[in-house]
Scaffold this motif. Structure first.
Motif, PDB file in Angstrom:
ATOM      1  N   GLU A 287     -28.109  21.230  -0.194  1.00 37.95           N
ATOM      2  CA  GLU A 287     -27.168  21.478  -1.278  1.00 37.95           C
ATOM      3  C   GLU A 287     -27.896  21.353  -2.600  1.00 37.95           C
ATOM      4  O   GLU A 287     -28.363  20.270  -2.955  1.00 37.95           O
ATOM      5  CB  GLU A 287     -26.039  20.448  -1.205  1.00 37.95           C
ATOM      6  N   VAL A 288     -28.060  22.424  -3.290  1.00 37.52           N
ATOM      7  CA  VAL A 288     -28.632  22.342  -4.633  1.00 37.52           C
ATOM      8  C   VAL A 288     -27.696  23.050  -5.603  1.00 37.52           C
ATOM      9  O   VAL A 288     -27.010  23.998  -5.239  1.00 37.52           O
ATOM     10  CB  VAL A 288     -30.042  22.962  -4.726  1.00 37.52           C
ATOM     11  N   ALA A 289     -27.705  22.566  -6.825  1.00 45.17           N
ATOM     12  CA  ALA A 289     -26.829  23.155  -7.835  1.00 45.17           C
ATOM     13  C   ALA A 289     -27.656  23.442  -9.087  1.00 45.17           C
ATOM     14  O   ALA A 289     -28.712  22.843  -9.291  1.00 45.17           O
ATOM     15  CB  ALA A 289     -25.703  22.179  -8.158  1.00 45.17           C
ATOM     16  N   ALA A 290     -27.172  24.373  -9.858  1.00 48.91           N
ATOM     17  CA  ALA A 290     -27.862  24.720 -11.089  1.00 48.91           C
ATOM     18  C   ALA A 290     -28.011  23.485 -11.969  1.00 48.91           C
ATOM     19  O   ALA A 290     -27.127  22.637 -12.017  1.00 48.91           O
ATOM     20  CB  ALA A 290     -27.096  25.811 -11.825  1.00 48.91           C
ATOM     21  N   GLY A 291     -29.158  23.374 -12.633  1.00 47.61           N
ATOM     22  CA  GLY A 291     -29.394  22.252 -13.530  1.00 47.61           C
ATOM     23  C   GLY A 291     -30.031  21.049 -12.867  1.00 47.61           C
ATOM     24  O   GLY A 291     -30.458  20.107 -13.537  1.00 47.61           O
ATOM     25  N   GLN A 292     -30.117  21.093 -11.506  1.00 50.34           N
ATOM     26  CA  GLN A 292     -30.618  19.929 -10.777  1.00 50.34           C
ATOM     27  C   GLN A 292     -32.149  19.868 -10.853  1.00 50.34           C
ATOM     28  O   GLN A 292     -32.812  20.880 -10.657  1.00 50.34           O
ATOM     29  CB  GLN A 292     -30.185  20.052  -9.324  1.00 50.34           C
TER      30      GLN A 292
END
Lengths: 379, 323
Positions: A287-292
């Motif tokens: 699970e990765v999200a923008a800004g991480q």
């Protein structure tokens, strides 16, 4: 304890579901204020070769000694074959250990060493002699039964230690750095011998080692340990290709690590901004999200080398700073425009010369990699 | 000479080179010669003098012995007396029995102490060892005198022993005090007390070096702690037992002061016999004969042991070369 019907049914239910043969449950060990093993849990199936891999002081040997019964866990339980053995002394456990130093009894012959554990079994003299002969044959030391340990070579001593540990037909065999004392050539040979003996006897092996190659070739699964904790458990492929954190990625094999930040995620592909590489696309498994903030990990052999700018999505230019020629492949150290030096491994598929380009010192080259070859580490 | 020091040269090779240099210069032989010279000057020569005296004849001269003249050059009659006069045979037997008893009891008492120290934590070990050696800081003679006080009929120690004895035996056997002073038992008791450190120290040195992994291996193979001791610790400590046994047995055999101060006059040990022959009977040849015989009594078993050990080692080596 919550005894009752549930406790009675548990073993049956477990057996049906391919219950774990060895279960380590939240085990911790403190020496004074030093936490040697920190809340470790794992299951091992019957007939596995399971490795505990880690540097010195990571707690792997302490864990092994707790399985053997030489150390008592400060917390947690250990089950072997459905029985809680946490409080069982070493001489009553269905477990035998092969010590790193082999710990052969110097005042006894090879035969007596192997027969030692059989004294406690209800066997007749003849049966005991047969068993010793069988073990000597298993490790191919038939002619050495009468020798004392100091009269045989290091490799032979290792095999005596193995035969002695297997003589009582333990349910579980613990091996502490079984190959560490052997020279390289003997080590490779012995590795395969160990595997074939495991196959013949069907005994479950737990191997402690600091040698990642040994762990990878020997074991069906391994646990990578650091500072008393297990950082990842999996098969060799899992650990090498899909490390779950920086420590495991860095510990196993060599790897290039970059700090970056996720810009966008779409269709299972993350766009990651890395200072040294620019923007790259990477297959996102977790699970990765923008800004991480993330760590991008690239194995040297996953990088392709070319003289001209390739079509690939992820590419970066650099200069060969140095190279090491190993015959079947070469290791290149490539300086990127940012000044960062990256390792790349390339097979020597061509011999060079005659218009066939092979990267050389000071050559300007392009590096490229597929989105699925890079590993995205969140931790 | 070559370069002063090569920074790349490691410790081991430097030591080897130094060793070779010593050897070339003859220093090696010089160093080894020192103990030999010592042994020749202070053991072999005195021994030969004593041996010569033992085959001389007693004369009313000063010194009270002589060779030749009207006397036979080699007079072996003292050795004959050694085997015919029951005084000597009994004295040798008393010495042997006392020494064997003291050695065996020192082992029984000393082994657990040595094992305890060897298995204690590092910081405790040095303290406990200090305690073992501590009695040496007081004069040996003073300590024997202290035992005379303890064993006397009116001492608290004797009263305690008497109370224990009377509590254990039927009324007919009750005693007013335990007769200890001037008995052979007193000799054994004080010998044990005096020589116990000589048993503990070599045993400790041996036990402390044992690899505890072997104990773990034995336990792993199904042996309970007591069994581990019998199978693993005890056989490996045999060299320590022999060393400690020798260190107690040999001086205990020739002990003179202890039997003299606390022993029974009717059961003299060999040391007292030598002293009496020499000082009171002024029979120097007989005193020398008794001394030579004592030496053989002590050295011959030692030589047999060394020879057996050597032979076992040679055999092992021969077998190794065969394979």
């Amino acid at each position: 304890m919550a005894d009752g019907p549930a406790a009675l049914e548990a073993p049956v239910a477990e057996a049906a579901a391919g219950a774990p043969f060895v279960r380590v449950e939240g085990v911790s060990k403190k020496f004074g204020t030093f936490l040697a093993v920190d809340d470790v849990s794992f299951d091992i199936a019957r007939g596995e070769i399971f490795s505990l891999l880690g540097g010195s002081g990571c707690g792997k040997t302490t864990l092994l000694r707790m399985l053997a019964g030489f150390e008592e866990p400060t917390k947690g339980r250990i089950h072997i074959d459905g029985r809680d053995v946490t409080d069982v002394p070493p001489y009553e456990r269905p477990v035998n250990m092969m010590f790193q130093s082999y710990a052969l009894f110097p005042h006894m012959s090879v035969e007596k060493n192997i027969a030692y554990g059989l004294k406690h079994e209800p066997l007749s003299r003849g049966e005991r002699a047969d068993r010793v002969a069988e073990m000597l044959e298993l490790v191919q030391l038939q002619d050495y039964g009468g020798r004392k340990p100091h009269q045989i070579s290091g490799g032979q001593r290792q095999r005596v230690a193995l035969a002695r540990a297997l003589a009582r037909a333990p349910k579980l065999l613990l091996l502490d750095e079984p190959l560490a004392a052997l020279d390289k050539k003997l080590r490779e040979h012995t590795q395969f011998e160990l595997m074939s003996i495991q196959e013949q006897t069907g005994v479950t092996f737990i191997v402690v080692t600091h040698d990642q190659e040994e762990a990878m070739t020997l074991s069906s699964r391994m646990a990578v340990m650091e500072k008393g904790r297990i950082r990842q458990i999996g098969t060799a492929t899992d650990i090498y290709e899909y490390p779950q954190n920086r420590f495991v990625a860095d510990f196993i094999g060599s790897i290039n690590l970059f700090e970056g930040q996720v810009r966008a995620v779409s269709g299972g592909v993350a766009q990651v901004e890395v200072e040294e590489l620019g923007q790259v696309s990477v297959t996102a498994e977790g699970e990765v999200a923008a800004g991480q903030p993330v760590t991008l990990a690239l194995r040297p052999e996953k990088l392709s080398l070319s003289r001209t700018e390739p079509e690939a999505q992820n590419r970066v230019a650099g200069t060969v700073e140095s190279l090491a020629y190993f015959g079947k492949d070469s290791l290149y150290r490539i300086r990127l425009a940012s000044g960062r030096v990256v390792s790349a491994n390339a097979p020597n598929a061509r011999r060079g010369g005659e218009g066939q380009w092979v990267a050389d010192w000071e050559d300007d080259v392009w590096l490229s990699f597929a989105p699925s070859s890079a590993i995205l580490l969140v931790e | 000479m070559a370069a002063i020091t090569d920074p790349l040269e490691d410790e081991a090779s430097r030591r080897r080179r130094l060793g070779r240099w010593f050897h070339r210069q003859g220093y090696m032989q010089g160093i080894i010669a020192i103990p030999y010279i010592w042994l020749v000057a202070w053991f072999l020569v005195p021994f030969l003098i004593i041996f010569a005296m033992s085959v001389a004849t007693r004369t009313p001269t000063a010194p009270p012995f002589g060779f030749g003249g009207e006397n036979p050059l080699l007079n072996w009659s003292h050795y004959e007396r050694l085997f015919t006069d029951s005084l000597y045979i009994r004295a040798y037997l008393t010495s042997l029995v006392n020494a064997v008893a003291a050695t065996a009891l020192c082992l029984v008492i000393g082994y657990p102490i040595a094992l305890g120290i060897a298995r204690a934590s590092r910081s405790w070990r040095s303290i406990l060892l200090m305690l073992v050696i501590l009695p040496f800081w007081t004069s040996f003679l003073l300590r024997v005198y202290a035992w005379i006080g303890l064993m006397g009929t009116n001492s608290w120690f004797n009263e305690m022993l008497t109370a224990v004895w009377n509590g254990l035996v039927p009324q007919a056997w009750e005693l007013a005090y335990v007769p200890l002073m001037n008995t052979n038992a007193a000799v054994i008791l004080v010998t044990i007390y005096s020589y116990l450190p000589f048993m503990i120290l070599p045993l400790y040195a041996n036990l402390e070096r044992l690899d505890l992994t072997l104990d773990e291996a034995a336990m792993d193979l199904g042996s309970r702690p007591m069994r581990v001791f019998w199978d693993i610790t005890l056989p490996q400590s045999v060299p320590g037992i022999i060393a400690g046994g020798m260190l107690v047995f040999i001086p205990a055999c020739g002990e003179f002061i202890i039997p003299n101060l606390v022993g029974s006059a009717s059961r003299p040990m060999i040391g007292a016999v030598i002293n009496d022959e020499f000082a009171y009977a002024r029979d120097w040849p007989m005193a020398s004969t008794v001394a030579v015989a004592l030496l053989f009594l002590l050295v011959v078993p030692l030589m047999v042991y060394t020879w057996a050990e050597q032979r076992a080692e040679d055999k092992a080596r021969a077998r190794e070369q065969e394979g």
